[in-house]
Structures are given as structure tokens and as C-alpha cells.
Design a protein around this motif. Structure first.
Motif, PDB file in Angstrom:
ATOM      1  N   GLY A   8       5.533   2.935 -18.429  1.00  0.00           N
ATOM      2  CA  GLY A   8       5.344   2.221 -17.173  1.00  0.00           C
ATOM      3  C   GLY A   8       4.015   1.515 -17.026  1.00  0.00           C
ATOM      4  O   GLY A   8       3.801   0.824 -16.025  1.00  0.00           O
ATOM      5  N   GLY A   9       3.117   1.677 -17.976  1.00  0.00           N
ATOM      6  CA  GLY A   9       1.848   0.976 -17.875  1.00  0.00           C
ATOM      7  C   GLY A   9       2.014  -0.512 -18.099  1.00  0.00           C
ATOM      8  O   GLY A   9       3.094  -0.990 -18.444  1.00  0.00           O
ATOM      9  N   GLY A  10       0.931  -1.239 -17.872  1.00  0.00           N
ATOM     10  CA  GLY A  10       0.996  -2.683 -18.089  1.00  0.00           C
ATOM     11  C   GLY A  10      -0.190  -3.384 -17.497  1.00  0.00           C
ATOM     12  O   GLY A  10      -1.193  -2.771 -17.118  1.00  0.00           O
ATOM     13  N   LEU A  11      -0.060  -4.703 -17.434  1.00  0.00           N
ATOM     14  CA  LEU A  11      -1.098  -5.582 -16.910  1.00  0.00           C
ATOM     15  C   LEU A  11      -0.682  -6.020 -15.512  1.00  0.00           C
ATOM     16  O   LEU A  11       0.450  -6.488 -15.304  1.00  0.00           O
ATOM     17  N   VAL A  12      -1.585  -5.881 -14.545  1.00  0.00           N
ATOM     18  CA  VAL A  12      -1.262  -6.210 -13.167  1.00  0.00           C
ATOM     19  C   VAL A  12      -2.489  -6.798 -12.487  1.00  0.00           C
ATOM     20  O   VAL A  12      -3.635  -6.488 -12.870  1.00  0.00           O
ATOM     21  N   GLN A  13      -2.266  -7.635 -11.510  1.00  0.00           N
ATOM     22  CA  GLN A  13      -3.365  -8.223 -10.756  1.00  0.00           C
ATOM     23  C   GLN A  13      -3.851  -7.259  -9.680  1.00  0.00           C
ATOM     24  O   GLN A  13      -3.089  -6.376  -9.231  1.00  0.00           O
ATOM     25  N   PRO A  14      -5.095  -7.427  -9.249  1.00  0.00           N
ATOM     26  CA  PRO A  14      -5.583  -6.586  -8.141  1.00  0.00           C
ATOM     27  C   PRO A  14      -4.668  -6.689  -6.931  1.00  0.00           C
ATOM     28  O   PRO A  14      -4.177  -7.775  -6.601  1.00  0.00           O
ATOM     29  N   GLY A  15      -4.430  -5.548  -6.305  1.00  0.00           N
ATOM     30  CA  GLY A  15      -3.505  -5.495  -5.184  1.00  0.00           C
ATOM     31  C   GLY A  15      -2.070  -5.213  -5.579  1.00  0.00           C
ATOM     32  O   GLY A  15      -1.228  -4.946  -4.713  1.00  0.00           O
ATOM     33  N   GLY A  16      -1.801  -5.253  -6.861  1.00  0.00           N
ATOM     34  CA  GLY A  16      -0.443  -5.030  -7.347  1.00  0.00           C
ATOM     35  C   GLY A  16      -0.090  -3.562  -7.447  1.00  0.00           C
ATOM     36  O   GLY A  16      -0.888  -2.678  -7.103  1.00  0.00           O
ATOM     37  N   LEU A  80       3.996   8.567 -11.122  1.00  0.00           N
ATOM     38  CA  LEU A  80       2.785   8.216 -10.403  1.00  0.00           C
ATOM     39  C   LEU A  80       2.982   6.809  -9.869  1.00  0.00           C
ATOM     40  O   LEU A  80       2.961   5.841 -10.643  1.00  0.00           O
ATOM     41  N   GLN A  81       3.205   6.694  -8.578  1.00  0.00           N
ATOM     42  CA  GLN A  81       3.318   5.391  -7.931  1.00  0.00           C
ATOM     43  C   GLN A  81       1.913   4.914  -7.592  1.00  0.00           C
ATOM     44  O   GLN A  81       1.192   5.586  -6.855  1.00  0.00           O
ATOM     45  N   MET A  82       1.552   3.771  -8.143  1.00  0.00           N
ATOM     46  CA  MET A  82       0.207   3.240  -7.981  1.00  0.00           C
ATOM     47  C   MET A  82       0.304   1.956  -7.169  1.00  0.00           C
ATOM     48  O   MET A  82       0.987   1.015  -7.584  1.00  0.00           O
ATOM     49  N   MET A  83      -0.369   1.909  -6.041  1.00  0.00           N
ATOM     50  CA  MET A  83      -0.328   0.742  -5.178  1.00  0.00           C
ATOM     51  C   MET A  83      -1.748   0.267  -4.902  1.00  0.00           C
ATOM     52  O   MET A  83      -2.711   1.011  -5.104  1.00  0.00           O
ATOM     53  N   SER A  84      -1.845  -0.950  -4.424  1.00  0.00           N
ATOM     54  CA  SER A  84      -3.145  -1.553  -4.099  1.00  0.00           C
ATOM     55  C   SER A  84      -4.131  -1.336  -5.251  1.00  0.00           C
ATOM     56  O   SER A  84      -5.272  -0.899  -5.049  1.00  0.00           O
ATOM     57  N   LEU A  85      -3.692  -1.668  -6.441  1.00  0.00           N
ATOM     58  CA  LEU A  85      -4.501  -1.413  -7.626  1.00  0.00           C
ATOM     59  C   LEU A  85      -5.783  -2.239  -7.627  1.00  0.00           C
ATOM     60  O   LEU A  85      -5.803  -3.383  -7.147  1.00  0.00           O
ATOM     61  N   LYS A  86      -6.823  -1.632  -8.169  1.00  0.00           N
ATOM     62  CA  LYS A  86      -8.136  -2.249  -8.247  1.00  0.00           C
ATOM     63  C   LYS A  86      -8.554  -2.339  -9.717  1.00  0.00           C
ATOM     64  O   LYS A  86      -8.095  -1.546 -10.544  1.00  0.00           O
ATOM     65  N   PRO A  87      -9.453  -3.258 -10.047  1.00  0.00           N
ATOM     66  CA  PRO A  87      -9.924  -3.333 -11.437  1.00  0.00           C
ATOM     67  C   PRO A  87     -10.473  -2.003 -11.942  1.00  0.00           C
ATOM     68  O   PRO A  87     -10.310  -1.673 -13.132  1.00  0.00           O
ATOM     69  N   VAL A 115      -5.925  -3.692 -14.798  1.00  0.00           N
ATOM     70  CA  VAL A 115      -5.910  -4.437 -13.541  1.00  0.00           C
ATOM     71  C   VAL A 115      -6.946  -5.532 -13.645  1.00  0.00           C
ATOM     72  O   VAL A 115      -8.147  -5.268 -13.728  1.00  0.00           O
ATOM     73  N   VAL A 116      -6.477  -6.769 -13.697  1.00  0.00           N
ATOM     74  CA  VAL A 116      -7.385  -7.886 -13.897  1.00  0.00           C
ATOM     75  C   VAL A 116      -6.828  -9.123 -13.208  1.00  0.00           C
ATOM     76  O   VAL A 116      -5.622  -9.325 -13.137  1.00  0.00           O
ATOM     77  N   SER A 117      -7.744  -9.958 -12.720  1.00  0.00           N
ATOM     78  CA  SER A 117      -7.324 -11.186 -12.037  1.00  0.00           C
ATOM     79  C   SER A 117      -6.799 -12.205 -13.038  1.00  0.00           C
ATOM     80  O   SER A 117      -7.255 -12.257 -14.172  1.00  0.00           O
TER      81      SER A 117
END
Length: 117
Positions: A8-16, A80-87, A115-117
Motif C-alpha cells: 500500500g505504500g507509494g508516492l503521494v502529494q502533501p494532504g493526500g 494503517l489509514q494515513m490522511m493529511s499526509l505531510k512531507p 510525500v512530496v509536492s
């Protein structure tokens, strides 16, 4: 023996958001606690969240209100539900199992969250 496989890992933008899964197999009847740990580059592996066999949960201060740990006993899976992700959440996330009567923990192979823009 307990085997743990994360996904379930991956690349996501901040807030994702992301949802990590940990599939548990083997002798899982004696597990007293399941947890998620995060390890950022060059840093130690830190507890993110755990859930006990009784259903109690605990979270690191940095993720309270953003992450939720849960389990599906029928599917032998911990989430593990991860929300509002930050760098600063960027890390390899490891699933962990602690078993009654065992001094050594069981670990999965880890899944990368970036987590990266």
C-alpha cells in the motif's frame, strides 16, 4: 512463526491519503499487539501506532488525528489509514507483531511512503 507482508505504500502529494495493509500469516493466535513503525532516511525506527489484541490503540503524537490503525480479524490483516499526509511522514513503514511469551518481535519487509509536492 509469524509472517508479515506489507503493501500500500507509494508516492503521494502533501494532504493526500494512503492505506497501508499488513497481511499476517503463520502462528498468529498468540499475537498480543500489532503495530506500525516508520523509519526515515538516516533516522531510527519509531513507533507510529499500535493495536492490542483487546482492541486498544495508541498513536505517536505526530500522527494523532491523521492516522488510524485498525484490523480485520477475518482477513488476518492490519491497516494503517494515513490522511493529511505531510512531507515529514516520508519513511519506510514496517509492520510489527509482538507475541505472548516471545522476547523478539516479528517484522515485515517494509513499504515506502513518499510525500512530496
Amino acid at each position: 512463526q509469524v509472517q508479515l507482508v506489507e503493501s500500500g505504500g507509494g508516492l503521494v502529494q502533501p494532504g493526500g491519503s494512503l492505506r497501508l495493509s499488513c497481511a499476517v500469516s503463520g502462528s498468529n493466535s498468540g499475537i498480543r499487539r500489532m503495530g506500525w513503525y516508520g523509519q526515515a532516511p538516516g533516522k531510527q525506527r519509531d513507533l507510529v501506532a499500535y493495536i492490542t489484541s483487546g482492541g486498544s490503540t495508541n498513536y505517536a503524537d505526530s500522527v494523532k488525528g491523521r492516522f488510524t490503525i485498525s484490523r480485520d480479524n477475518a482477513k488476518n490483516t492490519v491497516f494503517l489509514q494515513m490522511m493529511s499526509l505531510k512531507p515529514e511522514d516520508t519513511a519506510v513503514y514496517y509492520c510489527n507483531a509482538q507475541v505472548w511469551g516471545k522476547t523478539n518481535d516479528y517484522w515485515g519487509q517494509g513499504t515506502q511512503v513518499t510525500v512530496v509536492s
